[in-house]
Write a protein that holds these residues in place. Sequence first.
Motif, PDB file in Angstrom:
ATOM      1  N   THR A 244       0.843  -1.183   0.000  1.00 17.96           N
ATOM      2  CA  THR A 244       0.000   0.000   0.000  1.00 17.96           C
ATOM      3  C   THR A 244       0.884   1.239   0.000  1.00 17.96           C
ATOM      4  OG1 THR A 244      -1.773  -1.123   1.200  1.00 17.96           O
ATOM      5  CG2 THR A 244      -1.753   1.267   1.302  1.00 17.96           C
ATOM      6  N   PRO A 245       0.575   2.252  -0.816  1.00 17.20           N
ATOM      7  CA  PRO A 245       1.388   3.472  -0.811  1.00 17.20           C
ATOM      8  C   PRO A 245       1.400   4.132   0.564  1.00 17.20           C
ATOM      9  CG  PRO A 245      -0.077   3.432  -2.715  1.00 17.20           C
ATOM     10  CD  PRO A 245      -0.505   2.303  -1.828  1.00 17.20           C
ATOM     11  N   VAL A 246       2.579   4.401   1.081  1.00 21.26           N
ATOM     12  CA  VAL A 246       2.694   5.037   2.391  1.00 21.26           C
ATOM     13  C   VAL A 246       2.168   6.467   2.336  1.00 21.26           C
ATOM     14  CG1 VAL A 246       5.031   5.928   2.072  1.00 21.26           C
ATOM     15  CG2 VAL A 246       4.252   5.304   4.354  1.00 21.26           C
ATOM     16  N   PHE A 247       2.033   7.003   1.119  1.00 20.46           N
ATOM     17  CA  PHE A 247       1.444   8.334   0.937  1.00 20.46           C
ATOM     18  C   PHE A 247       0.071   8.429   1.596  1.00 20.46           C
ATOM     19  CE2 PHE A 247      -1.836  10.379  -1.683  1.00 20.46           C
ATOM     20  CZ  PHE A 247      -1.492  11.713  -1.517  1.00 20.46           C
ATOM     21  N   LEU A 248      -0.696   7.340   1.568  1.00 20.59           N
ATOM     22  CA  LEU A 248      -2.042   7.371   2.126  1.00 20.59           C
ATOM     23  C   LEU A 248      -2.018   7.542   3.644  1.00 20.59           C
ATOM     24  CD1 LEU A 248      -3.716   4.636  -0.095  1.00 20.59           C
ATOM     25  CD2 LEU A 248      -3.892   7.114  -0.297  1.00 20.59           C
ATOM     26  N   VAL A 249      -0.982   7.049   4.303  1.00 21.95           N
ATOM     27  CA  VAL A 249      -0.830   7.292   5.738  1.00 21.95           C
ATOM     28  C   VAL A 249      -0.503   8.761   5.977  1.00 21.95           C
ATOM     29  CG1 VAL A 249       0.417   6.642   7.823  1.00 21.95           C
ATOM     30  CG2 VAL A 249      -0.043   4.920   6.073  1.00 21.95           C
ATOM     31  N   LEU A 250       0.320   9.309   5.113  1.00 20.02           N
ATOM     32  CA  LEU A 250       0.647  10.731   5.193  1.00 20.02           C
ATOM     33  C   LEU A 250      -0.621  11.573   5.072  1.00 20.02           C
ATOM     34  CD1 LEU A 250       3.215  12.599   5.282  1.00 20.02           C
ATOM     35  CD2 LEU A 250       3.085  12.654   2.794  1.00 20.02           C
ATOM     36  N   GLN A 251      -1.479  11.191   4.159  1.00 17.83           N
ATOM     37  CA  GLN A 251      -2.731  11.908   3.951  1.00 17.83           C
ATOM     38  C   GLN A 251      -3.652  11.778   5.164  1.00 17.83           C
ATOM     39  OE1 GLN A 251      -5.316  10.640   0.598  1.00 17.83           O
ATOM     40  NE2 GLN A 251      -4.908  12.659  -0.231  1.00 17.83           N
ATOM     41  N   SER A 252      -3.717  10.573   5.749  1.00 21.90           N
ATOM     42  CA  SER A 252      -4.539  10.363   6.945  1.00 21.90           C
ATOM     43  C   SER A 252      -4.027  11.195   8.113  1.00 21.90           C
ATOM     44  CB  SER A 252      -4.548   8.879   7.331  1.00 21.90           C
ATOM     45  OG  SER A 252      -5.162   8.102   6.349  1.00 21.90           O
ATOM     46  N   CYS A 253      -2.709  11.290   8.218  1.00 23.65           N
ATOM     47  CA  CYS A 253      -2.098  12.079   9.287  1.00 23.65           C
ATOM     48  C   CYS A 253      -2.449  13.555   9.114  1.00 23.65           C
ATOM     49  CB  CYS A 253      -0.593  11.881   9.278  1.00 23.65           C
ATOM     50  SG  CYS A 253       0.244  12.577  10.711  1.00 23.65           S
ATOM     51  N   LEU A 331       7.996   8.881   4.759  1.00 24.51           N
ATOM     52  CA  LEU A 331       8.599   8.324   5.970  1.00 24.51           C
ATOM     53  C   LEU A 331       9.352   9.386   6.765  1.00 24.51           C
ATOM     54  CD1 LEU A 331       9.875   4.910   4.573  1.00 24.51           C
ATOM     55  CD2 LEU A 331       8.092   5.238   6.290  1.00 24.51           C
ATOM     56  N   HIS A 332      10.104  10.216   6.080  1.00 29.08           N
ATOM     57  CA  HIS A 332      10.859  11.276   6.748  1.00 29.08           C
ATOM     58  C   HIS A 332       9.905  12.226   7.479  1.00 29.08           C
ATOM     59  CE1 HIS A 332      13.997  14.294   7.391  1.00 29.08           C
ATOM     60  NE2 HIS A 332      13.113  15.196   6.988  1.00 29.08           N
ATOM     61  N   THR A 333       8.817  12.602   6.816  1.00 30.93           N
ATOM     62  CA  THR A 333       7.872  13.547   7.416  1.00 30.93           C
ATOM     63  C   THR A 333       7.136  12.932   8.605  1.00 30.93           C
ATOM     64  OG1 THR A 333       7.553  14.562   5.236  1.00 30.93           O
ATOM     65  CG2 THR A 333       5.918  15.070   6.930  1.00 30.93           C
ATOM     66  N   LEU A 334       6.693  11.689   8.457  1.00 32.91           N
ATOM     67  CA  LEU A 334       5.960  11.037   9.545  1.00 32.91           C
ATOM     68  C   LEU A 334       6.852  10.849  10.775  1.00 32.91           C
ATOM     69  CD1 LEU A 334       4.047   8.372   7.423  1.00 32.91           C
ATOM     70  CD2 LEU A 334       3.056  10.390   8.517  1.00 32.91           C
ATOM     71  N   MET A 335       8.087  10.470  10.566  1.00 32.72           N
ATOM     72  CA  MET A 335       9.013  10.315  11.684  1.00 32.72           C
ATOM     73  C   MET A 335       9.285  11.649  12.367  1.00 32.72           C
ATOM     74  SD  MET A 335       9.792   7.093  11.998  1.00 32.72           S
ATOM     75  CE  MET A 335      11.350   6.989  12.869  1.00 32.72           C
ATOM     76  N   ALA A 336       9.423  12.710  11.576  1.00 31.45           N
ATOM     77  CA  ALA A 336       9.670  14.039  12.144  1.00 31.45           C
ATOM     78  C   ALA A 336       8.482  14.506  12.986  1.00 31.45           C
ATOM     79  CB  ALA A 336       9.950  15.043  11.017  1.00 31.45           C
ATOM     80  N   THR A 337       7.267  14.246  12.506  1.00 28.04           N
ATOM     81  CA  THR A 337       6.077  14.639  13.263  1.00 28.04           C
ATOM     82  C   THR A 337       5.963  13.829  14.541  1.00 28.04           C
ATOM     83  OG1 THR A 337       4.957  15.229  11.193  1.00 28.04           O
ATOM     84  CG2 THR A 337       3.573  14.930  13.128  1.00 28.04           C
ATOM     85  N   ALA A 338       6.273  12.534  14.475  1.00 31.73           N
ATOM     86  CA  ALA A 338       6.250  11.701  15.679  1.00 31.73           C
ATOM     87  C   ALA A 338       7.271  12.186  16.717  1.00 31.73           C
ATOM     88  CB  ALA A 338       6.523  10.240  15.309  1.00 31.73           C
TER      89      ALA A 338
END
Length: 343
Positions: A244-253, A331-338
């Motif tokens: 699944t494209p990880v982009f969709l998790v970025l969008q959900s976030c 991945l870089h953005t999600l980790m930075a937000t976490a």
Amino acid sequence: MAEVKSHEFDRFAGKGAELYRIFVIYGPDRGLVSERAAVVAGKTGVSQDDPFAMLKLDISDLQGDPGRLLDEVNSLGLFGGSKLVWLRGAANEKPLLDAMQVLADGPPPANILIVEAGDLKKGSGLRKIAEPAKTIAVVPCYADDVKALNGLIDTELGSENLGITPAARQRLLELLGGDRVASRNEIRKLALYCRGKGMVEEENVDEIIGDASSVSADEAVDAILSGDLPALQRAIQKVLSSKTPVFLVLQSCLRQFQMLDLMKAEMEEKKLQTGQVMMTLGRHIHFKRKPIVEKALRTWNSAALARETERLQAAILMSRQKQALEPSIALHTLMATALQSSR
């Protein structure tokens, strides 16, 4: 004040834009801000290929030269006619506010000015100057609602002579929103995939856009809100293993942070407690997730939420523009937000 509501923009662009020479286009949907600024620029009649008639500036260009914006807006074109000054990345910077106050208090300038800004809160400096001014057109750009997304779907699929089944439309709507450019690119990708088929089916949506299951997406978003990096890595691994494209998790976030920003603003404006706003704006949240969202509301302040929302929007736009780098950007953005959550 000439505030152009979302549903009025097409009519304004067709008949009203020529009445103004200054435009402030702002909002949380950076893609929509950029798209509408481009529409307004196209309606000015100024050739965007002519370097003497078109000047694009970033807000950072004003930092060392605070008088530059006024100079450019009031300068005479080298070969006559109006020049278009297009300023991007604006917020409430002092050089911009000083220049806008002078422009708002004076007659229409010699040239045309388009200001692209981010999510400006009510009462912020740029809005306080632009909204009361009769010579400035203000265009707020908020995330697309279902009606706007349906219109976007019909327009893009219609250009390829494609219809779409009700089930496929509903599935597609679940995967769109947050950024107009990203949504449009996803629909165009679907239209290209289904070219010649006549009708888009639900399985076509899943095949080309993919689906981050609600469980996987929620797991990742909850880990981000909790600042739990190991849990985020496990959730992302689930998404990747399902192809699944990880982009969709970025969008959900992004959607989650936009909701948090809205809830926080409601709390501050009406002096509400966390539990009270959860009973209104947060009533649709699954009961298992409510403690995590409540904790996020208590620990994140408005400025931090706005900053992270901007970061996520920029990442979504970049991932659509550079799709080969999509996994790395997400991945870089999600980790930075976490990491920000953990702090």
